[in-house]
Design a protein around this motif. Structure first.
Motif, PDB file in Angstrom:
ATOM      1  N   THR A 106       0.809  -1.216   0.000  1.00 15.95           N
ATOM      2  CA  THR A 106       0.000   0.000   0.000  1.00 15.95           C
ATOM      3  C   THR A 106       0.843   1.268   0.000  1.00 15.95           C
ATOM      4  O   THR A 106       0.635   2.152  -0.817  1.00 15.95           O
ATOM      5  CB  THR A 106      -0.958   0.008   1.205  1.00 15.95           C
ATOM      6  N   ASP A 107       1.799   1.403   0.898  1.00 17.72           N
ATOM      7  CA  ASP A 107       2.625   2.611   0.978  1.00 17.72           C
ATOM      8  C   ASP A 107       4.013   2.409   0.382  1.00 17.72           C
ATOM      9  O   ASP A 107       4.898   3.240   0.570  1.00 17.72           O
ATOM     10  CB  ASP A 107       2.749   3.065   2.433  1.00 17.72           C
ATOM     11  N   ALA A 108       4.208   1.307  -0.323  1.00 15.13           N
ATOM     12  CA  ALA A 108       5.515   1.001  -0.900  1.00 15.13           C
ATOM     13  C   ALA A 108       5.690   1.708  -2.241  1.00 15.13           C
ATOM     14  O   ALA A 108       4.731   2.144  -2.874  1.00 15.13           O
ATOM     15  CB  ALA A 108       5.660  -0.504  -1.084  1.00 15.13           C
ATOM     16  N   ILE A 109       6.944   1.797  -2.657  1.00 11.34           N
ATOM     17  CA  ILE A 109       7.302   2.401  -3.943  1.00 11.34           C
ATOM     18  C   ILE A 109       7.850   1.281  -4.821  1.00 11.34           C
ATOM     19  O   ILE A 109       8.815   0.605  -4.438  1.00 11.34           O
ATOM     20  CB  ILE A 109       8.378   3.487  -3.749  1.00 11.34           C
ATOM     21  N   CYS A 110       7.252   1.081  -5.975  1.00 12.55           N
ATOM     22  CA  CYS A 110       7.738   0.071  -6.910  1.00 12.55           C
ATOM     23  C   CYS A 110       8.890   0.687  -7.700  1.00 12.55           C
ATOM     24  O   CYS A 110       8.710   1.678  -8.402  1.00 12.55           O
ATOM     25  CB  CYS A 110       6.631  -0.395  -7.847  1.00 12.55           C
ATOM     26  N   ILE A 111      10.089   0.093  -7.571  1.00  8.01           N
ATOM     27  CA  ILE A 111      11.258   0.637  -8.273  1.00  8.01           C
ATOM     28  C   ILE A 111      11.604  -0.172  -9.521  1.00  8.01           C
ATOM     29  O   ILE A 111      12.440   0.260 -10.309  1.00  8.01           O
ATOM     30  CB  ILE A 111      12.486   0.738  -7.344  1.00  8.01           C
ATOM     31  N   ASN A 112      10.987  -1.344  -9.673  1.00  6.75           N
ATOM     32  CA  ASN A 112      11.249  -2.156 -10.858  1.00  6.75           C
ATOM     33  C   ASN A 112      10.063  -3.091 -11.070  1.00  6.75           C
ATOM     34  O   ASN A 112       9.780  -3.920 -10.214  1.00  6.75           O
ATOM     35  CB  ASN A 112      12.551  -2.946 -10.677  1.00  6.75           C
ATOM     36  N   GLU A 113       9.403  -2.954 -12.204  1.00  7.61           N
ATOM     37  CA  GLU A 113       8.261  -3.819 -12.506  1.00  7.61           C
ATOM     38  C   GLU A 113       8.660  -5.076 -13.255  1.00  7.61           C
ATOM     39  O   GLU A 113       7.846  -5.972 -13.430  1.00  7.61           O
ATOM     40  CB  GLU A 113       7.216  -3.042 -13.298  1.00  7.61           C
ATOM     41  N   GLN A 114       9.894  -5.139 -13.715  1.00  6.95           N
ATOM     42  CA  GLN A 114      10.362  -6.308 -14.469  1.00  6.95           C
ATOM     43  C   GLN A 114      11.665  -6.842 -13.880  1.00  6.95           C
ATOM     44  O   GLN A 114      12.644  -7.067 -14.577  1.00  6.95           O
ATOM     45  CB  GLN A 114      10.546  -5.954 -15.945  1.00  6.95           C
ATOM     46  N   GLY A 115      11.646  -7.058 -12.579  1.00  6.58           N
ATOM     47  CA  GLY A 115      12.829  -7.551 -11.893  1.00  6.58           C
ATOM     48  C   GLY A 115      12.866  -9.056 -11.812  1.00  6.58           C
ATOM     49  O   GLY A 115      11.920  -9.749 -12.203  1.00  6.58           O
ATOM     50  N   GLY A 116      13.955  -9.554 -11.289  1.00  8.85           N
ATOM     51  CA  GLY A 116      14.103 -10.981 -11.060  1.00  8.85           C
ATOM     52  C   GLY A 116      13.456 -11.386  -9.746  1.00  8.85           C
ATOM     53  O   GLY A 116      12.813 -10.576  -9.066  1.00  8.85           O
ATOM     54  N   TYR A 117      13.656 -12.633  -9.386  1.00  7.90           N
ATOM     55  CA  TYR A 117      13.050 -13.176  -8.177  1.00  7.90           C
ATOM     56  C   TYR A 117      13.598 -12.506  -6.923  1.00  7.90           C
ATOM     57  O   TYR A 117      12.854 -12.175  -6.005  1.00  7.90           O
ATOM     58  CB  TYR A 117      13.307 -14.681  -8.135  1.00  7.90           C
ATOM     59  N   GLN A 118      14.919 -12.269  -6.866  1.00  5.67           N
ATOM     60  CA  GLN A 118      15.540 -11.647  -5.712  1.00  5.67           C
ATOM     61  C   GLN A 118      15.544 -10.123  -5.858  1.00  5.67           C
ATOM     62  O   GLN A 118      15.699  -9.595  -6.951  1.00  5.67           O
ATOM     63  CB  GLN A 118      16.977 -12.134  -5.530  1.00  5.67           C
ATOM     64  N   PHE A 119      15.411  -9.427  -4.740  1.00  7.02           N
ATOM     65  CA  PHE A 119      15.372  -7.969  -4.710  1.00  7.02           C
ATOM     66  C   PHE A 119      16.729  -7.376  -5.086  1.00  7.02           C
ATOM     67  O   PHE A 119      17.782  -7.849  -4.661  1.00  7.02           O
ATOM     68  CB  PHE A 119      14.980  -7.496  -3.307  1.00  7.02           C
ATOM     69  N   ARG A 120      16.687  -6.315  -5.885  1.00  5.33           N
ATOM     70  CA  ARG A 120      17.870  -5.538  -6.239  1.00  5.33           C
ATOM     71  C   ARG A 120      17.476  -4.059  -6.218  1.00  5.33           C
ATOM     72  O   ARG A 120      16.421  -3.692  -6.713  1.00  5.33           O
ATOM     73  CB  ARG A 120      18.385  -5.886  -7.636  1.00  5.33           C
ATOM     74  N   LEU A 121      18.348  -3.242  -5.649  1.00  7.76           N
ATOM     75  CA  LEU A 121      18.100  -1.795  -5.656  1.00  7.76           C
ATOM     76  C   LEU A 121      18.310  -1.197  -7.047  1.00  7.76           C
ATOM     77  O   LEU A 121      17.667  -0.222  -7.419  1.00  7.76           O
ATOM     78  CB  LEU A 121      19.034  -1.077  -4.677  1.00  7.76           C
ATOM     79  N   PHE A 122      19.251  -1.789  -7.792  1.00  7.15           N
ATOM     80  CA  PHE A 122      19.604  -1.270  -9.116  1.00  7.15           C
ATOM     81  C   PHE A 122      19.635  -2.425 -10.110  1.00  7.15           C
ATOM     82  O   PHE A 122      20.037  -3.534  -9.752  1.00  7.15           O
ATOM     83  CB  PHE A 122      20.992  -0.616  -9.063  1.00  7.15           C
TER      84      PHE A 122
END
Length: 115
Positions: free
Chosen positions: A33-49
């Motif tokens: 709800t209050d999150a910011i989506c930084i990548n809509e086409q990312g891999g399974y693991q989280f990455r900042l960049f």
């Protein structure tokens, strides 16, 4: 072949410091709800960049956020910004030995003894 993507999200505090980051791959039911989506086409693991480290550290060793959200992108915080936060970290509690030494010194001072 169908390509599958995962969304990557961050949470930021009132000063835009990034306080959490995750991928909906391993955490599909997490509230965004209050999150910011930084990548809509990312891999399974989280990455900042894109192409960056998987599940990177978001905090210094003493718990200060390393990154901020500038409204459009993730930015590494400067040493000056991190240093400004460090001022607000409370001093650690004394160890049992340090407290005992302080108590002995205090009692000695009450009795006029110099140790």
């Amino acid at each position: 072949m169908i390509e599958l993507y995962n969304k990557h999200y961050i949470s930021a505090d009132f000063q835009s410091r990034i306080t959490d980051g995750w991928s909906d791959g391993p955490r599909p039911d997490r509230d965004t709800t209050d999150a910011i989506c930084i990548n809509e086409q990312g891999g399974y693991q989280f990455r900042l960049f894109p192409g960056g480290e998987e599940n990177p550290a978001l905090y210094t060793m003493d718990g200060i956020p390393l990154y901020r959200w500038d409204g459009q992108a993730v930015q590494r915080r400067t040493d000056k910004e991190i240093g400004a936060d460090r001022v607000y970290i409370p001093a650690p509690s004394p160890t049992a030995q340090e407290q005992l030494r302080a108590d002995v010194d205090f009692l000695a001072a009450l009795q006029g003894v110099i140790l």
